[in-house]
Design a protein around this motif. Structure first.
Motif, PDB file in Angstrom:
ATOM      1  N   ILE A 225      -5.076   5.309   4.110  1.00  0.00           N
ATOM      2  CA  ILE A 225      -3.900   6.148   3.832  1.00  0.00           C
ATOM      3  C   ILE A 225      -3.976   7.437   4.657  1.00  0.00           C
ATOM      4  CG2 ILE A 225      -2.809   7.546   2.021  1.00  0.00           C
ATOM      5  CD1 ILE A 225      -3.558   5.156   0.081  1.00  0.00           C
ATOM      6  N   LEU A 226      -5.163   8.068   4.655  1.00  0.00           N
ATOM      7  CA  LEU A 226      -5.339   9.289   5.449  1.00  0.00           C
ATOM      8  C   LEU A 226      -5.141   8.988   6.936  1.00  0.00           C
ATOM      9  CD1 LEU A 226      -6.079  12.277   5.749  1.00  0.00           C
ATOM     10  CD2 LEU A 226      -8.486  11.639   5.665  1.00  0.00           C
ATOM     11  N   GLY A 227      -5.693   7.854   7.388  1.00  0.00           N
ATOM     12  CA  GLY A 227      -5.570   7.470   8.800  1.00  0.00           C
ATOM     13  C   GLY A 227      -4.118   7.325   9.230  1.00  0.00           C
ATOM     14  N   PHE A 228      -3.344   6.574   8.467  1.00  0.00           N
ATOM     15  CA  PHE A 228      -1.930   6.375   8.818  1.00  0.00           C
ATOM     16  C   PHE A 228      -1.146   7.685   8.732  1.00  0.00           C
ATOM     17  CE2 PHE A 228      -2.557   1.707   7.841  1.00  0.00           C
ATOM     18  CZ  PHE A 228      -2.274   1.280   9.140  1.00  0.00           C
ATOM     19  N   CYS A 229      -1.467   8.506   7.721  1.00  0.00           N
ATOM     20  CA  CYS A 229      -0.786   9.809   7.603  1.00  0.00           C
ATOM     21  C   CYS A 229      -1.041  10.676   8.836  1.00  0.00           C
ATOM     22  CB  CYS A 229      -1.264  10.552   6.358  1.00  0.00           C
ATOM     23  SG  CYS A 229      -0.537   9.942   4.824  1.00  0.00           S
ATOM     24  N   ARG A 230      -2.305  10.727   9.265  1.00  0.00           N
ATOM     25  CA  ARG A 230      -2.637  11.552  10.440  1.00  0.00           C
ATOM     26  C   ARG A 230      -1.920  11.062  11.688  1.00  0.00           C
ATOM     27  NH1 ARG A 230      -9.011  12.051   9.625  1.00  0.00           N
ATOM     28  NH2 ARG A 230      -9.142  14.006   8.474  1.00  0.00           N
ATOM     29  N   GLU A 231      -1.653   9.751  11.727  1.00  0.00           N
ATOM     30  CA  GLU A 231      -0.949   9.206  12.895  1.00  0.00           C
ATOM     31  C   GLU A 231       0.570   9.295  12.719  1.00  0.00           C
ATOM     32  OE1 GLU A 231      -2.518   5.309  14.117  1.00  0.00           O
ATOM     33  OE2 GLU A 231      -4.456   5.932  13.286  1.00  0.00           O
ATOM     34  N   GLY A 232       1.001   9.870  11.581  1.00  0.00           N
ATOM     35  CA  GLY A 232       2.435  10.032  11.343  1.00  0.00           C
ATOM     36  C   GLY A 232       3.131   8.734  10.946  1.00  0.00           C
ATOM     37  N   ASN A 233       2.343   7.725  10.602  1.00  0.00           N
ATOM     38  CA  ASN A 233       2.934   6.430  10.215  1.00  0.00           C
ATOM     39  C   ASN A 233       3.042   6.380   8.687  1.00  0.00           C
ATOM     40  OD1 ASN A 233       3.663   3.787   9.840  1.00  0.00           O
ATOM     41  ND2 ASN A 233       2.214   2.958  11.327  1.00  0.00           N
ATOM     42  N   PHE A 234       4.053   7.102   8.161  1.00  0.00           N
ATOM     43  CA  PHE A 234       4.151   7.271   6.711  1.00  0.00           C
ATOM     44  C   PHE A 234       4.544   5.988   5.991  1.00  0.00           C
ATOM     45  CE2 PHE A 234       5.121  11.551   8.512  1.00  0.00           C
ATOM     46  CZ  PHE A 234       3.892  12.105   8.211  1.00  0.00           C
ATOM     47  N   GLU A 235       5.334   5.143   6.667  1.00  0.00           N
ATOM     48  CA  GLU A 235       5.738   3.878   6.029  1.00  0.00           C
ATOM     49  C   GLU A 235       4.502   3.038   5.716  1.00  0.00           C
ATOM     50  OE1 GLU A 235       8.656   3.038   4.720  1.00  0.00           O
ATOM     51  OE2 GLU A 235       9.097   5.096   5.347  1.00  0.00           O
ATOM     52  N   GLU A 236       3.608   2.936   6.718  1.00  0.00           N
ATOM     53  CA  GLU A 236       2.381   2.152   6.545  1.00  0.00           C
ATOM     54  C   GLU A 236       1.521   2.783   5.451  1.00  0.00           C
ATOM     55  OE1 GLU A 236       1.197  -0.789   6.609  1.00  0.00           O
ATOM     56  OE2 GLU A 236       1.937  -1.327   8.576  1.00  0.00           O
ATOM     57  N   ALA A 237       1.447   4.135   5.445  1.00  0.00           N
ATOM     58  CA  ALA A 237       0.644   4.837   4.422  1.00  0.00           C
ATOM     59  C   ALA A 237       1.164   4.492   3.026  1.00  0.00           C
ATOM     60  CB  ALA A 237       0.693   6.347   4.654  1.00  0.00           C
ATOM     61  N   LYS A 238       2.492   4.496   2.873  1.00  0.00           N
ATOM     62  CA  LYS A 238       3.087   4.177   1.564  1.00  0.00           C
ATOM     63  C   LYS A 238       2.829   2.711   1.194  1.00  0.00           C
ATOM     64  CE  LYS A 238       7.197   6.009   2.632  1.00  0.00           C
ATOM     65  NZ  LYS A 238       8.610   6.437   2.518  1.00  0.00           N
ATOM     66  N   ASN A 239       2.914   1.830   2.205  1.00  0.00           N
ATOM     67  CA  ASN A 239       2.634   0.407   1.956  1.00  0.00           C
ATOM     68  C   ASN A 239       1.213   0.209   1.429  1.00  0.00           C
ATOM     69  OD1 ASN A 239       5.143  -0.305   2.807  1.00  0.00           O
ATOM     70  ND2 ASN A 239       4.523  -0.877   4.886  1.00  0.00           N
ATOM     71  N   VAL A 240       0.264   0.874   2.113  1.00  0.00           N
ATOM     72  CA  VAL A 240      -1.149   0.733   1.721  1.00  0.00           C
ATOM     73  C   VAL A 240      -1.335   1.261   0.297  1.00  0.00           C
ATOM     74  CG1 VAL A 240      -3.522   1.494   2.204  1.00  0.00           C
ATOM     75  CG2 VAL A 240      -2.041   0.811   4.098  1.00  0.00           C
ATOM     76  N   PHE A 241      -0.671   2.399  -0.002  1.00  0.00           N
ATOM     77  CA  PHE A 241      -0.767   2.986  -1.349  1.00  0.00           C
ATOM     78  C   PHE A 241      -0.246   1.994  -2.395  1.00  0.00           C
ATOM     79  CE2 PHE A 241       0.986   5.331  -4.958  1.00  0.00           C
ATOM     80  CZ  PHE A 241      -0.095   6.136  -5.307  1.00  0.00           C
ATOM     81  N   ASN A 242       0.913   1.414  -2.118  1.00  0.00           N
ATOM     82  CA  ASN A 242       1.503   0.463  -3.083  1.00  0.00           C
ATOM     83  C   ASN A 242       0.623  -0.769  -3.263  1.00  0.00           C
ATOM     84  OD1 ASN A 242       3.679   2.140  -3.514  1.00  0.00           O
ATOM     85  ND2 ASN A 242       4.888   1.260  -1.853  1.00  0.00           N
ATOM     86  N   LYS A 243       0.039  -1.210  -2.139  1.00  0.00           N
ATOM     87  CA  LYS A 243      -0.851  -2.387  -2.197  1.00  0.00           C
ATOM     88  C   LYS A 243      -2.076  -2.087  -3.068  1.00  0.00           C
ATOM     89  CE  LYS A 243      -3.025  -5.773   0.828  1.00  0.00           C
ATOM     90  NZ  LYS A 243      -3.201  -6.254   2.203  1.00  0.00           N
ATOM     91  N   MET A 244      -2.567  -0.872  -2.901  1.00  0.00           N
ATOM     92  CA  MET A 244      -3.743  -0.447  -3.669  1.00  0.00           C
ATOM     93  C   MET A 244      -3.424  -0.451  -5.170  1.00  0.00           C
ATOM     94  SD  MET A 244      -5.178   3.370  -3.466  1.00  0.00           S
ATOM     95  CE  MET A 244      -6.558   3.975  -4.350  1.00  0.00           C
TER      96      MET A 244
END
Length: 403
Positions: A294-313
């Motif tokens: 989540i931190l990795g995707f956020c730092r890369e500005g890929n918020f959609e992926e970050a949210k996906n990973v969060f929901n999956k978790m």
């Protein structure tokens, strides 16, 4: 003359301590008449230290709790205090505080001294750590052991004095008749990897093999971290092969290191592929794994992926920790996705956590900017109810919101 001055200062200090004994205890429990237990003192000190930024108060809190490195809670409190003072650039204060504490008669054990050596390193006072180690037997009457040697090495790593770390590792075992153990080698490997000389780990691993010291997951974890940091992917592969030779199957801690390392290199996509591979093989992952991604995707500005990973978790039944929530709320606000940030914040609040003031301020102001003023007011009310600090600041922010 000098000794008289010292004597006077010592007497004054003693008087100062007795005089303040009452004042100290009231710091930790101002409203209570009954004395606190040692554990309650430590808890109270830790809570106060989190928000304190006045150097004198920080020291008063530590003294009030009579912290001792024998207790796990107190070690956390010491570490917190030293970090705070270091951030405030109070290096002389740290030096005199640690010197004062090492002369406490109740703190005369090897375990305690080992911890103070580490705290000196944490403060960047590596020379003081070395001096404490060298004076142990003479001045303090405490025997040096492998434990204190390892503390000194760790202090060098924390203080980023890798030159001294090498010298201590090469010279001190012979000089002080100490036998390096697994912890010794692990600390030195960590130091080499942090200082950008991860290739040096091969000679350490050879020495371990010669001396029949078997590496563990931490050994390989440190090596893998170092090789990723220098983008030496072939060497990462060699470490994974070497683990097999030792009949060590990479556990989740090893995979977490690999995922975190890839995320730090802005290769979160690769890290996610690694996670998918782990899951397809039926290995159990934990909230830490998802937190790194989540931190990795956020730092890369890929918020959609970050949210996906969060929901999956969450859907896989894992509970996010505070850090994971705070990361998401902060970065979603940075990315101006205030609706999503509000959603995550509500889950965070339901679990009993509130992000820091600046994150919450950007959420409130962001909500107001997308005409969600009622939601912004509601958030302010919740934060004020949860946290008594910054109430005046929140009143000002609320006052400035569109009517």
């Amino acid at each position: 003359m000098a000794s008289l001055r010292t004597k006077l200062r010592f007497t004054t200090t003693l008087h100062h301590h007795h005089h303040h004994r009452r004042h100290y205890s009231s710091i930790l429990n101002p409203n209570s008449k009954s004395p606190l237990s040692a554990k309650s003192k430590s808890r109270a000190a830790l809570t106060l230290l989190k928000s304190e930024s006045d150097p004198t108060r920080i020291l008063d809190i530590c003294r009030a709790a009579s912290l001792t490195p024998e207790s796990h809670l107190d070690r956390i409190a010491y570490s917190k205090a030293i970090n705070k003072l270091k951030t405030l650039n109070q290096i002389p204060t740290i030096r005199s505080f640690l010197q004062e504490t090492t002369t406490r008669p109740d703190l005369k054990s090897e375990r305690v001294i080992a911890h103070f050596i580490v705290l000196y390193g944490q403060a960047g006072l590596v020379d003081e750590a070395l001096k404490t180690f060298e004076e142990m037997e003479g001045k303090m009457g405490i025997s040096r052991t492998e434990k204190t040697l390892n503390s000194l090495l760790f202090a060098c790593v924390l203080g980023k004095d890798y030159g001294l770390m090498k010298r201590v590792f090469v010279e001190f075992p012979k000089r002080y008749d100490l036998v390096p153990n697994l912890d010794t080698y692990n600390v030195v490997i960590k130091g080499f990897c942090e200082s950008g000389s991860s290739s040096s780990v091969y000679s350490i691993l050879d020495e371990m093999s010669r001396k029949n010291v078997k590496p563990n997951a931490e050994t390989f974890g440190n090596c893998i971290t170092g090789f990723y940091k220098e983008e030496k992917y072939e060497d990462v592969g060699k470490m994974l092969e070497m683990m097999k030779e030792y009949n060590m199957a990479p556990g989740i801690s090893t995979y977490n290191i690999r995922i975190q390392s890839l995320c730090k290199l802005k290769k979160s996509g690769e890290a996610k592929a690694l996670l998918d591979g782990i899951l397809s093989r039926g290995l159990k992952v934990n909230h830490v794994t998802y937190g790194h991604l989540i931190l990795g995707f956020c730092r890369e500005g890929n918020f959609e992926e970050a949210k996906n990973v969060f929901n999956k978790m969450v859907s896989s039944g894992l509970k996010p920790d505070a850090e994971c929530y705070f990361t998401l709320v902060y970065y979603l606000c940075q990315g101006r996705d205030f609706k999503a940030a509000l959603k995550i914040y509500k889950k965070c609040l339901a679990d009993g956590w509130v992000p820091n003031f600046s994150t919450m301020k950007s959420l409130v102001e962001g909500l107001a900017s997308i005409e969600k003023v009622d939601e912004a007011r509601e958030v302010i009310a919740q934060v004020k109810e949860k946290i008594s600090r910054n109430v005046e600041k929140w009143d000002e922010i609320e006052e400035a919101l569109p009517k």
